[in-house]
Design a protein around this motif. Structure first.
Motif, mmCIF file in Angstrom:
data_model
loop_
_atom_site.group_PDB
_atom_site.id
_atom_site.type_symbol
_atom_site.label_atom_id
_atom_site.label_comp_id
_atom_site.label_asym_id
_atom_site.label_seq_id
_atom_site.Cartn_x
_atom_site.Cartn_y
_atom_site.Cartn_z
ATOM 1 N N LEU A 230 0.833 -1.202 0.000
ATOM 2 C CA LEU A 230 0.000 0.000 0.000
ATOM 3 C C LEU A 230 0.869 1.253 0.000
ATOM 4 C CD1 LEU A 230 -2.650 -1.167 2.638
ATOM 5 C CD2 LEU A 230 -2.691 -1.467 0.156
ATOM 6 N N SER A 231 1.833 1.261 -0.906
ATOM 7 C CA SER A 231 2.771 2.384 -0.936
ATOM 8 C C SER A 231 2.636 3.268 -2.174
ATOM 9 C CB SER A 231 4.211 1.859 -0.855
ATOM 10 O OG SER A 231 4.487 0.982 -1.940
ATOM 11 N N ARG A 232 1.901 2.801 -3.193
ATOM 12 C CA ARG A 232 1.757 3.578 -4.425
ATOM 13 C C ARG A 232 0.296 3.953 -4.622
ATOM 14 N NH1 ARG A 232 2.505 0.918 -8.849
ATOM 15 N NH2 ARG A 232 2.970 2.774 -10.070
ATOM 16 N N PRO A 233 -0.066 5.201 -4.385
ATOM 17 C CA PRO A 233 -1.460 5.622 -4.521
ATOM 18 C C PRO A 233 -1.999 5.389 -5.931
ATOM 19 C CG PRO A 233 -0.177 7.294 -3.381
ATOM 20 C CD PRO A 233 0.802 6.301 -3.911
ATOM 21 N N SER A 234 -3.265 4.992 -6.000
ATOM 22 C CA SER A 234 -3.943 4.792 -7.275
ATOM 23 C C SER A 234 -4.913 5.954 -7.496
ATOM 24 C CB SER A 234 -4.716 3.464 -7.259
ATOM 25 O OG SER A 234 -5.452 3.295 -8.448
ATOM 26 N N ILE A 235 -4.707 6.697 -8.573
ATOM 27 C CA ILE A 235 -5.553 7.849 -8.885
ATOM 28 C C ILE A 235 -6.218 7.607 -10.236
ATOM 29 C CG2 ILE A 235 -5.615 10.339 -9.310
ATOM 30 C CD1 ILE A 235 -3.194 10.619 -7.503
ATOM 31 N N PRO A 236 -7.533 7.574 -10.282
ATOM 32 C CA PRO A 236 -8.222 7.296 -11.552
ATOM 33 C C PRO A 236 -7.982 8.396 -12.568
ATOM 34 C CG PRO A 236 -9.786 8.025 -9.881
ATOM 35 C CD PRO A 236 -8.477 7.822 -9.180
ATOM 36 N N GLN A 237 -7.886 7.994 -13.831
ATOM 37 C CA GLN A 237 -7.697 8.951 -14.924
ATOM 38 C C GLN A 237 -9.068 9.407 -15.420
ATOM 39 O OE1 GLN A 237 -4.515 10.038 -15.835
ATOM 40 N NE2 GLN A 237 -4.092 8.888 -13.963
ATOM 41 N N LEU A 238 -9.496 10.556 -14.943
ATOM 42 C CA LEU A 238 -10.807 11.098 -15.307
ATOM 43 C C LEU A 238 -10.642 12.229 -16.315
ATOM 44 C CD1 LEU A 238 -12.320 11.279 -11.706
ATOM 45 C CD2 LEU A 238 -12.844 9.576 -13.467
ATOM 46 N N PRO A 239 -11.578 12.350 -17.258
ATOM 47 C CA PRO A 239 -11.506 13.458 -18.226
ATOM 48 C C PRO A 239 -11.623 14.800 -17.498
ATOM 49 C CG PRO A 239 -13.114 11.795 -18.911
ATOM 50 C CD PRO A 239 -12.740 11.467 -17.501
ATOM 51 N N GLY A 240 -10.961 15.800 -18.061
ATOM 52 C CA GLY A 240 -11.084 17.143 -17.521
ATOM 53 C C GLY A 240 -9.969 17.521 -16.578
ATOM 54 N N VAL A 241 -9.971 18.806 -16.214
ATOM 55 C CA VAL A 241 -8.951 19.358 -15.315
ATOM 56 C C VAL A 241 -9.644 20.128 -14.201
ATOM 57 C CG1 VAL A 241 -6.962 20.878 -15.107
ATOM 58 C CG2 VAL A 241 -7.280 19.522 -17.196
ATOM 59 N N PHE A 242 -9.300 19.804 -12.973
ATOM 60 C CA PHE A 242 -9.876 20.487 -11.821
ATOM 61 C C PHE A 242 -9.116 21.778 -11.562
ATOM 62 C CE2 PHE A 242 -10.243 20.861 -7.062
ATOM 63 C CZ PHE A 242 -11.580 21.215 -7.050
ATOM 64 N N GLY A 243 -9.826 22.825 -11.200
ATOM 65 C CA GLY A 243 -9.200 24.128 -11.044
ATOM 66 C C GLY A 243 -8.598 24.406 -9.682
ATOM 67 N N GLY A 244 -8.888 23.577 -8.688
ATOM 68 C CA GLY A 244 -8.373 23.805 -7.340
ATOM 69 C C GLY A 244 -7.388 22.732 -6.911
ATOM 70 N N PRO A 245 -7.038 22.706 -5.624
ATOM 71 C CA PRO A 245 -6.126 21.679 -5.115
ATOM 72 C C PRO A 245 -6.762 20.295 -5.221
ATOM 73 C CG PRO A 245 -6.401 23.481 -3.531
ATOM 74 C CD PRO A 245 -7.457 23.646 -4.568
ATOM 75 N N ALA A 246 -5.978 19.319 -5.687
ATOM 76 C CA ALA A 246 -6.428 17.928 -5.787
ATOM 77 C C ALA A 246 -5.335 17.032 -5.229
ATOM 78 C CB ALA A 246 -6.739 17.560 -7.227
ATOM 79 N N MET A 247 -5.715 16.084 -4.380
ATOM 80 C CA MET A 247 -4.708 15.227 -3.762
ATOM 81 C C MET A 247 -5.308 13.889 -3.349
ATOM 82 S SD MET A 247 -4.359 17.540 -0.325
ATOM 83 C CE MET A 247 -5.826 18.132 0.543
ATOM 84 N N HIS A 248 -4.470 12.875 -3.344
ATOM 85 C CA HIS A 248 -4.835 11.560 -2.812
ATOM 86 C C HIS A 248 -4.674 11.618 -1.296
ATOM 87 C CE1 HIS A 248 -4.598 7.204 -2.065
ATOM 88 N NE2 HIS A 248 -5.116 7.021 -3.268
ATOM 89 N N THR A 249 -5.456 10.817 -0.587
ATOM 90 C CA THR A 249 -5.334 10.826 0.879
ATOM 91 C C THR A 249 -3.920 10.471 1.335
ATOM 92 O OG1 THR A 249 -6.197 8.559 0.882
ATOM 93 C CG2 THR A 249 -7.754 10.326 1.389
ATOM 94 N N ALA A 250 -3.227 9.606 0.565
ATOM 95 C CA ALA A 250 -1.860 9.218 0.933
ATOM 96 C C ALA A 250 -0.833 10.274 0.552
ATOM 97 C CB ALA A 250 -1.502 7.890 0.285
ATOM 98 N N LEU A 251 -1.274 11.305 -0.151
ATOM 99 C CA LEU A 251 -0.397 12.421 -0.530
ATOM 100 C C LEU A 251 -0.968 13.725 0.011
ATOM 101 C CD1 LEU A 251 0.201 11.327 -4.246
ATOM 102 C CD2 LEU A 251 1.780 11.030 -2.322
ATOM 103 N N TRP A 252 -1.534 13.649 1.187
ATOM 104 C CA TRP A 252 -2.219 14.799 1.780
ATOM 105 C C TRP A 252 -1.248 15.952 2.000
ATOM 106 C CZ3 TRP A 252 -7.353 15.416 2.512
ATOM 107 C CH2 TRP A 252 -7.759 16.539 3.255
ATOM 108 N N ASP A 253 -1.674 17.118 1.565
ATOM 109 C CA ASP A 253 -0.872 18.329 1.733
ATOM 110 C C ASP A 253 -1.416 19.125 2.915
ATOM 111 O OD1 ASP A 253 0.553 20.655 1.598
ATOM 112 O OD2 ASP A 253 0.073 21.111 -0.504
#
Length: 486
Positions: A134-157
């Motif tokens: 459980l060391s490599r976060p999986s982020i789905p490839q979704l169409p489009g671009v989000f305009g704000g901060p986006a992060m995986h829970t394992a890469l929490w800023d």
């Protein structure tokens, strides 16, 4: 002549292996980690509410029980502090080489030649990858671009504040069910996007008082019965996920009662009622998830996501869900073992080719064609019911035996292909009829092969790894002497 040992990964598994080897007298070892701090997933996961979902008496080393836990299911910071104390108590600080990322490892015919990201080379007689599942976060490839901060829970800023902001959370797995209750009331609004509802059970959490901690410090032996009692509790859940009908019915009944008790709205209750077999995905322990979904400032959306937009998320029903912050609680690439490290074994055999149809290893630790390579938390060593630390300890004991045998006769250990194949055939036969084969999850790869989980109870794994069997390995030639220091 000393045996040079390189361990990759300074989480629970790597520290268990390093401690066992050091205690066995193997002092010529190096423990590397790509980060600048030990801890593995407990270093990386900083999202609000992050905590263990295995009781602390089990989620710790049997030989290093901790009297200072504040509660039965401790938060991330306490687990990280515990691991850092273990490094000191085990005498491992001088063996650490942090900020060192391994990119490749090649068997030269006599030893492992390991390459690091900065171009460095480390030579080792024995290689022990302990990089985790459980060391490599999986982020789905979704169409489009989000305009704000986006992060995986394992890469929490931590620099990204959710206070007073609209938060979109994709996923309803283990991290999401901790995060959402933790930020509800702080965020202006939370929209949770659910693909499949998880099975949940009440979390028997409780605070540990000062008296308990004081007694444990004064009489450490008192921690033994608490650990044993916790172990007995996990036997029921273990039986439930490994096919015992009575235990399964009991767990399903408790889960259904939790939904009836905690969810008043019939429509919401329908949305959170699982339609997959209990245990085919990770069963989640929580007291706060279902109440959080009933808050007026939390929405549960079950429509399929079709695009990410500059202002939020668009679903299949045409709805636009506004968000200021996007969080992926979408799990990990658990089936891609050792990626992105390129591992090359005997005769130029590449591990990613050997594992192209799914990772496999004898006892989860040894792969034909890869001498003196011993995995910690390798294929089919995840547990569906108890603490994975128990498995780490069993693996560490077996690895000590393997290294000791190599140190005595200098013959690299390579598991026989027929032994590994027979073992894998047995496991896959058992797993094919298990609950883990009943739905899509991080336990299975794209081809449907269950590559993460052990099919039985933890005690069976410990029994099968208790003694190394020399007959399971090829008879090779002694490694040539290498020059001594100086």
């Amino acid at each position: 002549m000393s045996t040079r040992i390189l361990i990759i990964g300074a989480g629970f598994g790597g520290l268990a292996a390093a401690n066992a080897l050091l205690k066995a007298g193997f002092t010529d070892l190096v423990l590397v980690d790509r980060a600048d701090r030990v801890g593995g997933v407990w270093r990386d996961n900083l999202y609000p509410g992050c905590a263990c979902d295995i009781p602390a008496p089990l989620y710790s080393y049997s030989y290093a029980q901790n009297p200072a836990w504040s509660r039965r299911f401790p938060p991330q910071a306490e687990i990280l502090a515990y691991l850092e104390r273990c490094v000191s108590e085990f005498g491992l600080a001088g063996k650490l080489r942090l900020g060192t990322e391994v990119t490749a490892a090649e068997w030269t015919g006599t030893a492992w030649r390991v390459t690091t990201a900065d171009g460095g080379i480390i030579e080792a007689d024995v290689l022990v990858p302990a990089v985790g599942q459980l060391s490599r976060p999986s982020i789905p490839q979704l169409p489009g671009v989000f305009g704000g901060p986006a992060m995986h829970t394992a890469l929490w800023d931590p620099a990204v504040s959710v206070e007073g902001r609209r938060v979109a959370v994709i996923g309803t797995g283990a991290s999401a069910i901790q995060l959402v209750p933790a930020i509800a009331g702080t965020a202006a609004h939370i929209t949770v996007f659910q693909r499949t509802p998880p099975w949940t059970l009440p979390k028997p959490d409780r605070r540990y008082g000062r008296l308990r901690g004081g007694l444990y410090r004064s009489i450490p032996a008192l921690m033994g019965p608490a650990r044993a009692g916790t172990w007995l509790m996990t036997l029921v859940t273990g039986l439930a996920v490994t096919g015992n009908r009575a235990a399964g019915a009991l767990m399903r009944g408790i889960s259904a009662a939790q939904r009836r008790w905690q969810v008043r709205d019939p429509e919401l209750r329908r949305k959170v009622t699982p339609d997959e077999p209990m245990g085919c995905k990770r069963v989640l322990f929580t007291n706060a998830w279902l109440p959080a979904l009933q808050r007026p400032d939390v929405d549960l959306v079950t429509e399929k996501i079709i695009a990410v937009t500059a202002d939020g998320i668009r679903t299949a029903d045409g709805a636009e869900h506004r968000a200021d912050v996007l969080v992926y609680g979408t799990g990990f690439a658990a089936t891609e073992f050792l990626v992105p490290i390129e591992v090359t074994g005997r005769d130029g055999t590449r591990l990613n080719e050997v594992w192209k149809d799914g990772a496999h290893a004898y006892l989860g630790m040894a792969v034909p064609g890869f001498p003196n390579l011993f995995l910690v938390y390798g294929p089919n060593t995840n547990t569906g019911n108890t603490s994975v630390v128990y498995f780490h300890e069993a693996q560490a004991r077996w690895i000590v035996q393997a290294v000791r045998r190599f140190a005595e006769d200098r013959i690299p250990l390579e598991v026989r292909p027929e032994v590994a194949a027979r073992y894998d055939e047995e496991l896959q036969s058992r797993l094919a009829g298990s609950v883990w084969a009943a739905c899509e999850s991080w336990y299975r790869n794209a081809g449907g092969r269950v590559v993460t989980n052990w099919p039985g109870m933890a005690a069976e794994y410990r029994r099968r790894t208790a003694r190394l069997r020399p007959a399971d390995f090829l008879a090779g030639r002694p490694a040539p002497d290498r020059p001594g220091p100086g």
